[in-house]
Design a protein around this motif. Structure first.
Motif, mmCIF file in Angstrom:
data_model
loop_
_atom_site.group_PDB
_atom_site.id
_atom_site.type_symbol
_atom_site.label_atom_id
_atom_site.label_comp_id
_atom_site.label_asym_id
_atom_site.label_seq_id
_atom_site.Cartn_x
_atom_site.Cartn_y
_atom_site.Cartn_z
ATOM 1 N N HIS A 266 57.083 -17.753 -19.481
ATOM 2 C CA HIS A 266 56.147 -16.828 -18.861
ATOM 3 C C HIS A 266 55.276 -17.641 -17.918
ATOM 4 O O HIS A 266 54.753 -18.686 -18.310
ATOM 5 C CB HIS A 266 55.253 -16.149 -19.907
ATOM 6 N N VAL B 95 51.965 -17.503 -15.219
ATOM 7 C CA VAL B 95 50.826 -16.770 -14.675
ATOM 8 C C VAL B 95 50.203 -17.610 -13.575
ATOM 9 O O VAL B 95 50.139 -18.839 -13.668
ATOM 10 C CB VAL B 95 49.772 -16.393 -15.745
ATOM 11 N N ALA C 237 48.953 -13.654 -5.800
ATOM 12 C CA ALA C 237 49.967 -12.596 -5.761
ATOM 13 C C ALA C 237 51.194 -13.044 -4.972
ATOM 14 O O ALA C 237 52.328 -12.703 -5.334
ATOM 15 C CB ALA C 237 49.372 -11.326 -5.150
ATOM 16 N N VAL D 220 53.311 -15.354 -7.187
ATOM 17 C CA VAL D 220 53.980 -14.561 -8.222
ATOM 18 C C VAL D 220 55.165 -13.803 -7.625
ATOM 19 O O VAL D 220 56.261 -13.794 -8.183
ATOM 20 C CB VAL D 220 52.981 -13.609 -8.919
ATOM 21 N N ARG E 226 59.129 -14.225 -8.605
ATOM 22 C CA ARG E 226 59.942 -13.079 -9.047
ATOM 23 C C ARG E 226 61.205 -12.945 -8.196
ATOM 24 O O ARG E 226 62.264 -12.615 -8.717
ATOM 25 C CB ARG E 226 59.121 -11.798 -8.984
ATOM 26 N N SER F 20 59.199 -14.311 -16.933
ATOM 27 C CA SER F 20 58.308 -13.285 -16.387
ATOM 28 C C SER F 20 57.201 -13.990 -15.621
ATOM 29 O O SER F 20 56.820 -15.119 -15.956
ATOM 30 C CB SER F 20 57.707 -12.412 -17.499
ATOM 31 N N ASP G 81 53.348 -13.167 -13.736
ATOM 32 C CA ASP G 81 52.260 -12.213 -13.574
ATOM 33 C C ASP G 81 51.079 -12.841 -12.864
ATOM 34 O O ASP G 81 50.791 -14.028 -13.035
ATOM 35 C CB ASP G 81 51.801 -11.695 -14.943
ATOM 36 N N LYS G 82 50.383 -12.012 -12.096
ATOM 37 C CA LYS G 82 49.145 -12.425 -11.435
ATOM 38 C C LYS G 82 48.010 -12.213 -12.420
ATOM 39 O O LYS G 82 47.874 -11.143 -13.004
ATOM 40 C CB LYS G 82 48.896 -11.601 -10.181
ATOM 41 N N VAL G 83 47.214 -13.250 -12.621
ATOM 42 C CA VAL G 83 46.077 -13.183 -13.533
ATOM 43 C C VAL G 83 44.872 -13.783 -12.825
ATOM 44 O O VAL G 83 44.890 -14.957 -12.466
ATOM 45 C CB VAL G 83 46.357 -13.957 -14.840
ATOM 46 N N THR H 246 44.361 -12.634 -20.306
ATOM 47 C CA THR H 246 44.844 -11.308 -19.950
ATOM 48 C C THR H 246 45.168 -10.570 -21.237
ATOM 49 O O THR H 246 45.568 -11.189 -22.218
ATOM 50 C CB THR H 246 46.082 -11.376 -19.033
ATOM 51 N N THR I 39 50.427 -10.571 -21.317
ATOM 52 C CA THR I 39 51.290 -11.150 -20.297
ATOM 53 C C THR I 39 52.707 -10.907 -20.772
ATOM 54 O O THR I 39 53.190 -11.592 -21.657
ATOM 55 C CB THR I 39 51.021 -12.651 -20.129
ATOM 56 N N SER I 40 53.334 -9.888 -20.201
ATOM 57 C CA SER I 40 54.682 -9.492 -20.590
ATOM 58 C C SER I 40 54.785 -9.272 -22.091
ATOM 59 O O SER I 40 55.796 -9.557 -22.698
ATOM 60 C CB SER I 40 55.696 -10.527 -20.135
#
Length: 111
Positions: free
Chosen positions: A46, A48, A52, A55, A59, A72, A74-76, A94, A97-98
């Protein structure tokens, strides 16, 4: 940053002694230099990051791994951290996260 931190990142990767059943959280993965190596050694990765764009790029680059559940991204936001100390270390908080992580400064869990 990737070039400047490369030595430290590779050292940290060696120190993790990852096993195939491990789940890894990469906080602030930036250009993603270590992501392929982490994915090769762990069951799930994962990532983070506060950007953006970063991320979205991860992806796209690791689309197959994301679709299979191997990774995975993610933006945090940093201001979501539980403390200013953690914020200054680029760590993150967060609610989910997924679905795998709820609170972290750095995480490496054995399955």
């Amino acid at each position: 940053m990737n070039r400047g931190n490369a030595g430290l990142n590779y050292y940290a990767l060696q120190q993790l002694e990852l096993a195939p059943r491990d789940t890894v959280l990469e906080v602030g993965f930036g250009g993603g230099v270590l992501l392929p190596m982490l994915m090769a050694r762990a069951a799930v990765v994962h990532g983070v990051d506060r950007s953006a764009d970063v991320v979205a790029a991860a992806r796209r680059k690791f689309n197959r791994e994301v679709r299979s559940g191997k990774a995975s991204f993610d933006k945090v936001p940093l201001n979501a951290c539980p403390s200013p100390t953690l914020q200054s270390r680029r760590s993150a908080f967060t609610p989910s996260t997924s679905g795998a992580v709820s609170k972290m400064a750095c995480c490496n869990s054995r399955g």
